[in-house]
Scaffold this motif. Structure first.
Motif, mmCIF file in Angstrom:
data_model
loop_
_atom_site.group_PDB
_atom_site.id
_atom_site.type_symbol
_atom_site.label_atom_id
_atom_site.label_comp_id
_atom_site.label_asym_id
_atom_site.label_seq_id
_atom_site.Cartn_x
_atom_site.Cartn_y
_atom_site.Cartn_z
ATOM 1 N N SER A 211 -5.776 -2.701 9.440
ATOM 2 C CA SER A 211 -6.455 -2.382 8.187
ATOM 3 C C SER A 211 -7.950 -2.432 8.425
ATOM 4 O O SER A 211 -8.455 -3.317 9.118
ATOM 5 C CB SER A 211 -6.078 -3.400 7.114
ATOM 6 O OG SER A 211 -6.998 -3.318 6.050
ATOM 7 N N LYS B 108 -7.096 0.744 -0.018
ATOM 8 C CA LYS B 108 -6.094 -0.126 0.577
ATOM 9 C C LYS B 108 -5.507 0.431 1.864
ATOM 10 O O LYS B 108 -5.077 -0.310 2.733
ATOM 11 C CB LYS B 108 -4.956 -0.358 -0.420
ATOM 12 C CG LYS B 108 -5.334 -1.352 -1.495
ATOM 13 C CD LYS B 108 -4.363 -1.300 -2.622
ATOM 14 C CE LYS B 108 -3.098 -2.087 -2.290
ATOM 15 N NZ LYS B 108 -2.153 -2.041 -3.402
ATOM 16 N N VAL C 208 -3.344 -6.511 2.303
ATOM 17 C CA VAL C 208 -4.604 -5.932 2.752
ATOM 18 C C VAL C 208 -5.753 -6.460 1.901
ATOM 19 O O VAL C 208 -5.584 -6.713 0.714
ATOM 20 C CB VAL C 208 -4.510 -4.393 2.614
ATOM 21 C CG1 VAL C 208 -5.882 -3.760 2.652
ATOM 22 C CG2 VAL C 208 -3.623 -3.831 3.685
ATOM 23 N N PHE D 276 1.893 -2.376 5.909
ATOM 24 C CA PHE D 276 1.154 -3.376 6.686
ATOM 25 C C PHE D 276 1.946 -4.668 6.856
ATOM 26 O O PHE D 276 2.823 -4.987 6.052
ATOM 27 C CB PHE D 276 -0.164 -3.716 5.984
ATOM 28 C CG PHE D 276 -1.222 -2.666 6.117
ATOM 29 C CD1 PHE D 276 -1.932 -2.531 7.299
ATOM 30 C CD2 PHE D 276 -1.502 -1.808 5.066
ATOM 31 C CE1 PHE D 276 -2.924 -1.571 7.423
ATOM 32 C CE2 PHE D 276 -2.487 -0.843 5.182
ATOM 33 C CZ PHE D 276 -3.194 -0.723 6.366
ATOM 34 N N THR E 269 0.862 -1.175 0.000
ATOM 35 C CA THR E 269 0.000 0.000 0.000
ATOM 36 C C THR E 269 0.900 1.227 0.000
ATOM 37 O O THR E 269 2.120 1.118 -0.040
ATOM 38 C CB THR E 269 -0.901 0.034 1.252
ATOM 39 O OG1 THR E 269 -0.093 0.361 2.382
ATOM 40 C CG2 THR E 269 -1.571 -1.308 1.480
ATOM 41 N N ILE F 189 -7.315 2.696 7.756
ATOM 42 C CA ILE F 189 -7.019 1.926 8.970
ATOM 43 C C ILE F 189 -7.977 2.284 10.091
ATOM 44 O O ILE F 189 -8.658 3.324 10.054
ATOM 45 C CB ILE F 189 -5.583 2.196 9.490
ATOM 46 C CG1 ILE F 189 -5.359 3.702 9.610
ATOM 47 C CG2 ILE F 189 -4.546 1.527 8.633
ATOM 48 C CD1 ILE F 189 -4.063 4.051 10.314
#
Ligand code: HEM
Ligand code: FES
Lengths: 374, 550
Positions: free
Chosen positions: A294, A263, A363, A359, A211, A266
């Motif tokens: 996420s 993407k 995701v 991440f 991402t 959060i």
């Protein structure tokens, strides 16, 4: 069985008339003879298109009544059809001034007026036609034979003989070289449409695994430009939906494309304490008791937007996958399998929350190589 | 023949056409086509009429709809959303709703017609299934019908996705997630379909093309084929006097059926328009534009997607696995694609499966009464129960809220339900069917129960049975003898056939036995043959075991 009681008038008139193709012979299982009522009508000369036995006319009185009520329905249809046209012009669009259909309440009203008159008009035509069919026209119980579907053996063998002679004479069966090269010639063309679709999109590569999050990137409250400090979490009840602060200033909104948002979004959650299933590494990705996961469900990608503070559970409203925020967002119920990916966090010198990298895993919905490293 | 000769102008038109096409004979034959009188034959008609309505209203919508995902800031008639970022698709749908007169009505008609289109097809299909109307020679038409139904799911889903409001975009998101779950090629398919990552800027223009051109085109072709085959083979009909395997009885196309059907078209149209006038559907202006980061709870797809939604909700993640680190999300694959795939295969193949089991290769024009095919009926009910439960499970959050049941408990109830439900439904249905067969047999033998009680001179009370009408007798006697197929089938000389020894042959015999074993035999039953049969005969059929069964 509709109109069972109309099985009358049978017997008379069937014999002696020219049999029309597609109608039954008078023998055997046509209709049972009915009751006495038909005597009068069957004595009149029958002029309908179908044999008298299969035609059960309505009485003259019934027909007269039917005609009147059908006509009444058609008049209703006419009037409400006019009503439809009138109501179209009754409610102007915004350009023509108020009150216009631009206002939801007026739009609703216009919808009811136009829809109501149209529905009534259509209904009345339907009703009129039904009255016509049921009260003016006779009730028919016409019988026709089902076609014998399989051809006779003679026809079949004649056809197959003809076909094979043709195939033979054409050389298709006798000249294999020609036949096979023709089939070979078709193959690449058959693939062409598939190949032509190649440019509908890029190859996946590893783009689904990364991402836009980078170490040091600040974050903003979703839907605003407000940057988030670690202390903000205490004020808002423990959960904030956040996005990266746009590295490039877009002309509107937070400057992120929908692809980026889809993407990068959060959930920031402030936890009092973490559970036993939270690994050391996962703990090290938190900052000041704040953990970031996420927001995109690992099932099929809905935003897992519901957070219950008391049980520290994140619930996805689509299919109710439930993740435990205190334990690395592992799945505690529902169809999702992978935990929500975690975003490493730290607090920068000015007290703002920033990402400490991308991440922990891919995701969004789980795909074939989602759990494979790069 | 007629007393009134055709008017000159009509004759001129007729001659003009006939000179060019030689249509007099075919024309007459077709106008004489007979349509059996029964309400259940109108279900397919409703589907046809709603399809026509979809075509008409859909074309109207295309005049203003912009299939574009370019983001714009809204500045239009619907003030509540002024200044909001949205796609042109969403903005143009707002335009249709609030600036185009009749636009809202047409949108609502289009949506209601879509719901009714799929619903009427579904019920029509159940009618065809339970009456055995799919049997030879109509298997191919059944298959075409099944494909029409499945394609309509897809067509409806794509239409629902076009306005790009929040639920619509969520539907696309779920579609994307399901595609991603396909092993090996999932990511490629998804990238090619979406032109990149989700949501991208291509998906709505592409769905639009599929929705207004490709799929309707295929549907139209299939529907035309469906009707041409129907026309050629003629309708099945329910048993009754005069109706035989060789002769169909009903209303002729001209003049009566044409008018009846025309009237029915207007009724269907009126109901759909009436709903659209007074029952709001898909108020996209209230949902707001799609963003991938927001969601509201209680989202519901259109009803025909409900069973897949429910399957996605209740399928547990216990079977997800990895091969060498590669993920196979069974909990997405099975409910998201498997459910539709299973439905497709089961529907398309059913006529051939049943034929293979029963070895029935005859032509059937007279429909079965569902009770006379108890295993089929029970299977159909069991499948419907699974479908219904999955469909309900698609609203488990709403059920949970409405009835204050724990959300996870509803999931568990449905998980158990889809396994236990069909079994119970199968057993119960089969019993009911056999019970009805017994009663039919009884009615055939003794007439119907009149409700009058008489006391015999002996003091015994009996209920007077009255003679059934010839119509009833005919209907009851329509039950065909069921040749029972035994597990250890032998040919005439008592030698086991080679086929019966192969694995498939054995399976086939087992299935055939299971399929035909329960049946109340009507053989040898004479109508109204008397009272003396009364005792001990109710179960006689079931006990008439062929000599060579074990
Ligand atoms: C044959 C079956 C069809 C089904 C089941 C179907 C279903 C749908 C549905 C459910 C929607 C969403 C409507 C809403 O906004 O609430 C939709 C939208 C739309 N459909 Fe169809 N449709 C069909 C055929 C067609 C055809 C033939 C056309 C055009 C030639 C068409 C054009 C459109 C357009 C332009 C929209 C977007 C406009 C809007 O949503 O207001 N549809 N369709
Ligand atoms: S998308 Fe979250 S549970 Fe299905």
């Amino acid at each position: 069985m509709t109109d069972n009681n109309n099985l009358n008038g049978a017997g008379a008139g069937a014999e002696g008339r020219d049999r029309v193709i597609g109608t039954p012979t008078a023998d055997g299982d046509t209709l049972v003879s009915g009751t006495e009522e038909s005597a009068a009508s069957s004595q009149q000369r029958h002029i309908g298109p179908y044999p008298a036995v299969e035609t059960h006319p309505r009485t003259e009185e019934q027909q007269r009544k039917g005609e009147r009520s059908a006509a009444l329905w058609f008049l209703v249809a006419f009037v409400s059809g006019v009503g439809f046209l009138v109501s179209y012009f009754l409610f102007p669009p915004a350009a023509d001034g108020a009150p216009s259909i631009a206002h939801p309440a007026t739009a609703q009203l216009a919808n009811m007026a136009m829809g109501g008159t149209l529905a009534l008009s259509l209904f009345a035509i339907g009703a009129g036609m039904t009255v016509w069919a049921r009260q003016v026209m006779p009730h028919y119980e016409v019988s026709t034979p089902y076609d014998e579907l399989p051809s006779s053996p003679k026809e079949k063998s004649s056809f197959s003989d003809f076909f094979m002679r043709g195939a033979h004479e054409s050389g298709f069966t006798k000249r294999p070289l020609m036949r096979r090269t023709l089939i070979a010639a078709m193959l690449p063309l058959g693939l062409a449409p598939v190949v032509l679709l190649r440019d509908t999109g890029p190859l996946p590569g590893d783009r689904l695994k990364h991402t836009m999050w980078e170490s040091g990137m600040r974050m903003v409250v979703e839907g605003t430009d407000r940057e988030i400090r670690a202390t903000d979490l205490d004020r808002v009840g423990g959960m904030i939906s956040a996005l990266p602060k746009a590295p490039h200033e877009g002309e509107h909104g937070h400057g992120l494309t929908l692809n980026e948002q889809a993407k990068a979004v959060i959930l920031l959650i402030k936890m009092d304490e973490f559970g036993p299933d939270m690994t050391e590494q996962q703990r090290s990705w938190t900052a000041d008791g704040i953990v970031a996961y996420s927001k995109i469900c690992t099932h099929v990608g809905c935003p897992a937007a519901l957070y219950e503070r008391t049980t520290h559970r994140i619930l996805c409203p689509c299919h109710q996958s439930t993740f435990d925020a205190a334990n690395g967002a592992k799945v505690v119920f529902g169809p999702a399998h992978r935990p929500l990916p975690q975003l490493p966090l730290r607090v920068d010198d000015e007290g703002y929350l920033v990402a400490a990298g991308d991440f922990s895993s891919a995701v969004g919905p789980t795909f074939w190589d989602a759990e494979k490293g790069d | 023949m007629s007393d009134t000769p055709a008017p000159k102008s009509l004759r001129a038109v007729g001659n003009f056409i006939d000179d060019r096409f030689h249509l007099a004979k075919t024309g007459e034959k077709n106008l004489r086509k007979v349509f059996p009188n029964h309400w259940s034959f109108m279900l397919g008609e409703i589907a046809l009429y709603s399809f026509i309505i979809l075509l008409l209203t859909g074309v109207f919508l295309t005049l203003w709809f912009k299939p574009s995902m370019t983001e714009i800031v809204y500045d239009g008639s619907y003030e509540r959303l002024n200044g909001v970022l949205m796609s042109e698709a969403y903005a143009s749908t707002l335009h249709i709703t609030f600036d185009v007169r009749g636009g809202l009505l047409m949108r609502q008609i289009h949506h209601w017609a879509a719901l009714i289109f799929v619903a009427s097809m579904t019920i029509h299909m159940l009618r065809v299934f339970f009456t055995g109307a799919f049997r030879k020679p109509r298997e191919i038409n059944w298959t075409i019908g099944a494909i029409i139904l499945l394609l309509s799911f897809v067509e409806g889903l794509f239409g629902y996705s076009l306005p790009d409001d929040l639920p619509s975009g969520m539907g696309v998101r779920i579609l994307q997630g399901v595609i991603l779950s396909i092993p090996v090629i999932g990511t490629y398919v998804m990238m090619f379909l979406f032109g990149g990552e989700f949501p991208g800027e291509d998906i709505i223009p592409r769905l639009y093309m599929l929705h207004i051109l490709l799929i309707p085109g295929i549907l139209l072709a299939l529907i035309v084929a469906h009707f041409m085959i129907l026309w050629h083979q003629k309708h099945t009909q329910y048993p009754g006097t005069g109706r035989t395997e060789k002769k169909v009885v009903g209303t002729p196309m001209y003049p009566a059926f044409a008018v009846k059907a025309g009237g029915f078209f207007f009724f269907t149209f009126a109901v759909i328009v009436g709903l659209s006038a007074f029952v709001q559907i898909n108020p996209i202006h209230l949902f707001g534009p799609f963003t991938p980061t927001s969601i509201t709870s209680g989202l519901q797809p259109d009803w025909y997607m409900g069973f897949m939604e429910g399957a996605l909700r209740i399928f547990p993640n216990w079977f997800d696995f990895n091969i060498a680190g590669y993920a196979v999300p069974v909990a997405v694959l099975v409910p998201g694609l498997g459910s539709l795939g299973l439905l497709a295969v089961a529907l398309i193949a059913w006529p051939w499966i049943e034929q293979w089991i029963t070895r029935d290769r005859e032509h059937h024009n007279v429909a079965d009464r569902p009770r006379n095919a108890p295993t089929r009926t029970a299977l159909g009910v069991a499948a419907s129960v699974v479908y219904g439960l999955l469909w309900l499970a698609g609203s488990n959050d709403i059920i949970s809220e409405t009835f204050s049941i724990n959300l996870y408990l509803t999931t568990w109830i449905f998980r158990v339900g889809v396994i236990v439900g069909p079994v119970v439904a199968f057993i119960v249905t089969k019993r009911i069917c056999l019970g009805l067969q017994r009663r039919d047999r009884e009615t055939l033998e003794h007439g119907y129960e009149s409700g009058t009680i008489e006391q015999l001179p002996s003091g015994e009370f009996i209920e007077v049975h009255k003679t059934s009408s010839p119509e009833t007798v005919h209907v009851l006697r329509s039950k065909r003898p069921v040749p029972r197929i035994d597990v250890e089938a032998t040919d005439e000389e008592g030698v086991e056939s080679p086929e019966a020894r192969s694995v498939m042959g054995r399976l086939r015999n087992r299935l055939a036995h299971w399929y035909t074993k329960d049946n109340i035999s009507f053989e040898g039953v004479e109508p109204h043959s008397g009272h003396h049969l009364h005792h001990g005969h109710a179960t006689a059929g079931a006990e008439q075991e062929p000599a060579n069964t074990h």
